[in-house]
Design an enzyme around this catalytic site. Structure first.
Site, PDB file in Angstrom:
ATOM      1  N   THR A 253      -5.151 -15.893   4.932  1.00  0.00           N
ATOM      2  CA  THR A 253      -6.395 -15.197   5.244  1.00  0.00           C
ATOM      3  C   THR A 253      -7.598 -16.124   5.296  1.00  0.00           C
ATOM      4  OG1 THR A 253      -5.564 -13.166   4.235  1.00  0.00           O
ATOM      5  CG2 THR A 253      -7.934 -13.340   4.479  1.00  0.00           C
TER       6      THR A 253
ATOM      7  N   ASP B 108       2.355 -17.606   7.787  1.00  0.00           N
ATOM      8  CA  ASP B 108       1.997 -16.490   6.926  1.00  0.00           C
ATOM      9  C   ASP B 108       2.688 -16.719   5.586  1.00  0.00           C
ATOM     10  OD1 ASP B 108       2.553 -13.728   5.656  1.00  0.00           O
ATOM     11  OD2 ASP B 108       1.090 -13.284   7.216  1.00  0.00           O
TER      12      ASP B 108
ATOM     13  N   THR C  92      -2.300 -15.782  -0.134  1.00  0.00           N
ATOM     14  CA  THR C  92      -2.222 -15.445  -1.555  1.00  0.00           C
ATOM     15  C   THR C  92      -0.874 -14.873  -1.987  1.00  0.00           C
ATOM     16  OG1 THR C  92      -3.194 -13.262  -1.123  1.00  0.00           O
ATOM     17  CG2 THR C  92      -4.708 -15.046  -1.727  1.00  0.00           C
TER      18      THR C  92
ATOM     19  N   THR D   1       0.237 -15.914 -11.624  1.00  0.00           N
ATOM     20  CA  THR D   1       0.878 -14.898 -10.802  1.00  0.00           C
ATOM     21  C   THR D   1      -0.194 -14.056 -10.120  1.00  0.00           C
ATOM     22  OG1 THR D   1       2.651 -13.235 -10.823  1.00  0.00           O
ATOM     23  CG2 THR D   1       1.013 -13.092 -12.576  1.00  0.00           C
TER      24      THR D   1
ATOM     25  N   THR E 278      10.757 -11.660 -19.539  1.00  0.00           N
ATOM     26  CA  THR E 278      10.288 -10.289 -19.750  1.00  0.00           C
ATOM     27  C   THR E 278       9.639  -9.717 -18.498  1.00  0.00           C
ATOM     28  OG1 THR E 278       8.793  -8.877 -21.038  1.00  0.00           O
ATOM     29  CG2 THR E 278       8.122 -11.167 -20.727  1.00  0.00           C
TER      30      THR E 278
ATOM     31  N   CYS F 201       7.201  -7.747 -18.823  1.00  0.00           N
ATOM     32  CA  CYS F 201       5.793  -7.602 -19.205  1.00  0.00           C
ATOM     33  C   CYS F 201       4.961  -8.724 -18.597  1.00  0.00           C
ATOM     34  CB  CYS F 201       5.644  -7.623 -20.721  1.00  0.00           C
ATOM     35  SG  CYS F 201       6.535  -6.308 -21.574  1.00  0.00           S
TER      36      CYS F 201
END
Length: 345
Positions: free
Chosen positions: A16, A60, A92, A168, A279, A281
């Site tokens: 982008t 991309d 991203t 992340t 995990t 989480c």
């Protein structure tokens, strides 16, 4: 007296940040980075030598693959002695995968490699791309006593400089698109750039950069969920050519107490398949010794991924398998921090 200006190589892979809006059709199109100064005139105020390299055609980020990671490493290695730092402009969606991969591929890195991008195209009035780009360039060129302040592969986004293999993507809507849950930022940017030297890795000055290019992508992510079926797990663990599995478990590394699941995992590890437990989480780490539901995995030969991100675990496994290490060696390296990607204690 000859003045040596700081030098930065911009590498545009796609995404982008490098798009402008076609005034006739309204569609977003990649623009030619030879016109960078036209779209970001603020760069002229830097007393830097800024050069650029553009992927042709741009990629991309959804199409990013290990071959492109190898290309990036080749570009950096070829230009390593000619620039103080490198800024990679990247979509991203898979930026954290690329940053993680490069952290393993650029062994003993002594110069900044900063990945950045934007949520809005750089040609849009409210773009976050300009600020991200300008600050990333400043960080890539920053030195103290002739040495880079941040000789790491990092992601810079929305005022935070984060270790690439700890990061992340967490947001598709807002400008704070990335987060490093298990490791604090290497720098925060406001009126000043506040670096945190104690958190930054330092290279071995007696050794040169060692680039790596090999990857084996016979790796899979297996996410556990209530009601997961034996047939599905079995088909994944028996996929032809499978070398390694990132197993995303509950909480601190727990899994359902199913006889068939334990049997499937045990048989897979006995066949030499590496299974790494991380995990589901966002923050926290795997502690398989904590509960019986985690201890049962440890007894099958599943190894702990500690506080690794999924992006880091996947690319590290691809990297290690691609280099032909034995199962024992891979198990050792996956439980060892080789680029600051996990915390053991």
């Amino acid at each position: 007296m000859i003045t040596k200006y700081p030098s930065v190589l911009l590498i545009y892979t796609g995404g982008t940040i490098g798009m402008i809006q076609n005034s006739e059709t309204g569609a977003l199109e990649n623009f030619n980075f030879n016109h960078l100064m036209k779209h970001v005139p603020e760069l002229k105020r830097f007393n830097y030598r800024i050069s650029s390299y553009q992927f042709d055609p741009p990629i991309d980020s959804s199409d990013m693959e290990p071959q492109a990671w190898a290309k990036l490493v080749k570009i950096i290695n070829y230009n390593y002695d000619n620039f103080d730092g490198f800024v990679i402009l990247h979509g991203t969606d898979t930026m954290a995968y690329t940053a993680s991969a490069l952290s393993f591929m650029l062994e003993n890195l002594s110069k900044p490699v900063i990945l950045t991008g934007s949520q809005l195209p750089i040609g849009v009035l409210r773009t976050d791309g300009k600020e991200n780009l300008i600050t990333a360039i400043e960080i890539a060129a920053a030195k103290i006593d002739g040495k880079a302040i941040v000789p790491e592969v990092c992601i810079f986004f929305e005022n935070h400089l984060m270790r690439g293999n700890r990061t992340t993507k967490i947001n598709a809507e807002n400008f704070n698109a990335f987060r490093s849950f298990n490791y604090p930022p290497l720098a925060r940017v406001g009126i000043h750039i506040k670096y945190e030297p104690s958190r930054i890795l330092r290279p071995d000055d007696s050794r040169p950069l060692k680039p790596h290019f090999l990857f084996d992508s016979n790796v899979v992510i297996l996410t556990l969920f209530p009601g997961i079926q034996e047939s599905i797990v079995s088909s994944i663990l028996h996929a032809p050519g499978l070398k390694a599995v990132v197993l995303k478990t509950f909480g601190s590394g727990n899994a359902p107490q199913k006889e068939w699941l334990i049997r499937e995992l045990s048989e897979a590890t006995s066949r030499g398949i590496i299974i790494v437990n991380i995990t589901q989480c966002s923050s926290g780490a795997v502690e398989m010794e904590r509960y019986g539901t985690g201890l049962q995995l440890l007894q099958t030969g599943v190894i702990s991924g500690y506080d690794s991100t999924v992006e880091s675990a996947v690319t590290k496994l691809m990297f290690l398998v691609g280099h032909g290490y034995s199962s024992k060696e891979i198990r050792y390296f996956m439980t060892t921090s080789i680029a600051g990607e996990i915390t053991r204690d």
